[in-house]
Design a protein around this motif. Structure first.
Motif, PDB file in Angstrom:
ATOM      1  N   HIS A   1      52.859  38.964  42.828  1.00  0.00           N
ATOM      2  CA  HIS A   1      51.620  38.312  43.237  1.00  0.00           C
ATOM      3  C   HIS A   1      50.927  39.177  44.274  1.00  0.00           C
ATOM      4  N   VAL A   2      49.605  39.240  44.186  1.00  0.00           N
ATOM      5  CA  VAL A   2      48.797  39.932  45.185  1.00  0.00           C
ATOM      6  C   VAL A   2      47.915  38.883  45.852  1.00  0.00           C
ATOM      7  N   VAL A   3      48.015  38.793  47.160  1.00  0.00           N
ATOM      8  CA  VAL A   3      47.205  37.861  47.943  1.00  0.00           C
ATOM      9  C   VAL A   3      46.243  38.693  48.782  1.00  0.00           C
ATOM     10  N   LEU A   4      44.946  38.536  48.515  1.00  0.00           N
ATOM     11  CA  LEU A   4      43.931  39.292  49.242  1.00  0.00           C
ATOM     12  C   LEU A   4      43.624  38.623  50.570  1.00  0.00           C
ATOM     13  N   ALA A   5      43.424  39.421  51.609  1.00  0.00           N
ATOM     14  CA  ALA A   5      43.094  38.891  52.928  1.00  0.00           C
ATOM     15  C   ALA A   5      41.726  38.225  52.888  1.00  0.00           C
ATOM     16  N   GLY A   6      41.577  37.144  53.614  1.00  0.00           N
ATOM     17  CA  GLY A   6      40.300  36.460  53.694  1.00  0.00           C
ATOM     18  C   GLY A   6      39.987  35.608  52.485  1.00  0.00           C
ATOM     19  N   ASP A   7      40.983  35.309  51.666  1.00  0.00           N
ATOM     20  CA  ASP A   7      40.785  34.464  50.475  1.00  0.00           C
ATOM     21  C   ASP A   7      39.599  34.925  49.630  1.00  0.00           C
ATOM     22  N   VAL A   8      39.557  36.210  49.297  1.00  0.00           N
ATOM     23  CA  VAL A   8      38.502  36.770  48.460  1.00  0.00           C
ATOM     24  C   VAL A   8      38.636  36.179  47.059  1.00  0.00           C
ATOM     25  N   ALA A   9      37.564  35.594  46.555  1.00  0.00           N
ATOM     26  CA  ALA A   9      37.580  34.996  45.216  1.00  0.00           C
ATOM     27  C   ALA A   9      37.356  36.087  44.174  1.00  0.00           C
ATOM     28  N   ILE A  10      38.165  36.063  43.115  1.00  0.00           N
ATOM     29  CA  ILE A  10      38.051  37.013  42.014  1.00  0.00           C
ATOM     30  C   ILE A  10      37.450  36.283  40.823  1.00  0.00           C
ATOM     31  N   GLY A  11      36.411  36.867  40.240  1.00  0.00           N
ATOM     32  CA  GLY A  11      35.727  36.239  39.115  1.00  0.00           C
ATOM     33  C   GLY A  11      35.956  36.996  37.822  1.00  0.00           C
ATOM     34  N   PRO A  12      35.415  36.499  36.717  1.00  0.00           N
ATOM     35  CA  PRO A  12      35.564  37.167  35.416  1.00  0.00           C
ATOM     36  C   PRO A  12      35.002  38.586  35.464  1.00  0.00           C
ATOM     37  N   GLY A  13      35.784  39.537  34.995  1.00  0.00           N
ATOM     38  CA  GLY A  13      35.352  40.924  34.949  1.00  0.00           C
ATOM     39  C   GLY A  13      35.638  41.721  36.202  1.00  0.00           C
ATOM     40  N   ASP A  14      35.989  41.074  37.301  1.00  0.00           N
ATOM     41  CA  ASP A  14      36.315  41.787  38.534  1.00  0.00           C
ATOM     42  C   ASP A  14      37.650  42.508  38.368  1.00  0.00           C
TER      43      ASP A  14
ATOM     44  N   GLY B   1      28.729  42.633  32.753  1.00  0.00           N
ATOM     45  CA  GLY B   1      30.183  42.662  32.614  1.00  0.00           C
ATOM     46  C   GLY B   1      30.814  41.290  32.757  1.00  0.00           C
ATOM     47  N   ARG B   2      30.292  40.495  33.685  1.00  0.00           N
ATOM     48  CA  ARG B   2      30.809  39.143  33.900  1.00  0.00           C
ATOM     49  C   ARG B   2      30.550  38.256  32.681  1.00  0.00           C
ATOM     50  N   LEU B   3      29.333  38.328  32.128  1.00  0.00           N
ATOM     51  CA  LEU B   3      29.002  37.538  30.942  1.00  0.00           C
ATOM     52  C   LEU B   3      29.819  37.977  29.728  1.00  0.00           C
ATOM     53  N   TRP B   4      29.992  39.309  29.560  1.00  0.00           N
ATOM     54  CA  TRP B   4      30.784  39.809  28.431  1.00  0.00           C
ATOM     55  C   TRP B   4      32.243  39.343  28.541  1.00  0.00           C
ATOM     56  N   THR B   5      32.806  39.392  29.728  1.00  0.00           N
ATOM     57  CA  THR B   5      34.196  38.972  29.916  1.00  0.00           C
ATOM     58  C   THR B   5      34.354  37.493  29.595  1.00  0.00           C
ATOM     59  N   GLN B   6      33.414  36.667  30.019  1.00  0.00           N
ATOM     60  CA  GLN B   6      33.489  35.238  29.709  1.00  0.00           C
ATOM     61  C   GLN B   6      33.379  35.007  28.203  1.00  0.00           C
ATOM     62  N   PHE B   7      32.465  35.717  27.544  1.00  0.00           N
ATOM     63  CA  PHE B   7      32.279  35.581  26.101  1.00  0.00           C
ATOM     64  C   PHE B   7      33.530  36.030  25.344  1.00  0.00           C
TER      65      PHE B   7
END
Length: 98
Positions: A27-40, A72-78
């Protein structure tokens, strides 16, 4: 967020790895609770971490987060909807293989 261009930044992170008869996980826990979205994308820097059987390791590192652009975000969701289909073909049962 831009249409095609992605942005990136570095952030501290904590890598937790366990290798035992009960768990094989990382598991990787990013400092500051950075939210990761589709395509990131997240890339953890440093030497490979080796954990022997029965061991658990926690290491602090630096990670680079690359935010996907709008396209990129839209393509990843699709594309993700079609990849989900593979999960439907998996069967779980309590039968043992003889």
């Amino acid at each position: 967020m831009t249409l095609l261009r992605s942005t990136r930044f570095d952030t501290p992170c904590r890598v937790e790895i366990e290798h035992s008869d009960a768990f094989l996980c990382a598991h990787v826990v990013l400092a500051g609770d950075v939210a990761i979205g589709p395509g990131d994308r997240v890339r953890v820097h440093g030497a490979p971490i080796r954990v022997g059987f029965g061991e658990r390791c926690v290491v602090d590192r630096i990670a680079t987060v690359e935010r996907a652009g709008l396209a990129g975000r839209l393509w990843t969701q699709f594309a993700g909807h079609f990849a989900m289909r593979e999960l439907y073909e998996v069967s779980f049962s309590d039968r043992t293989i003889a």
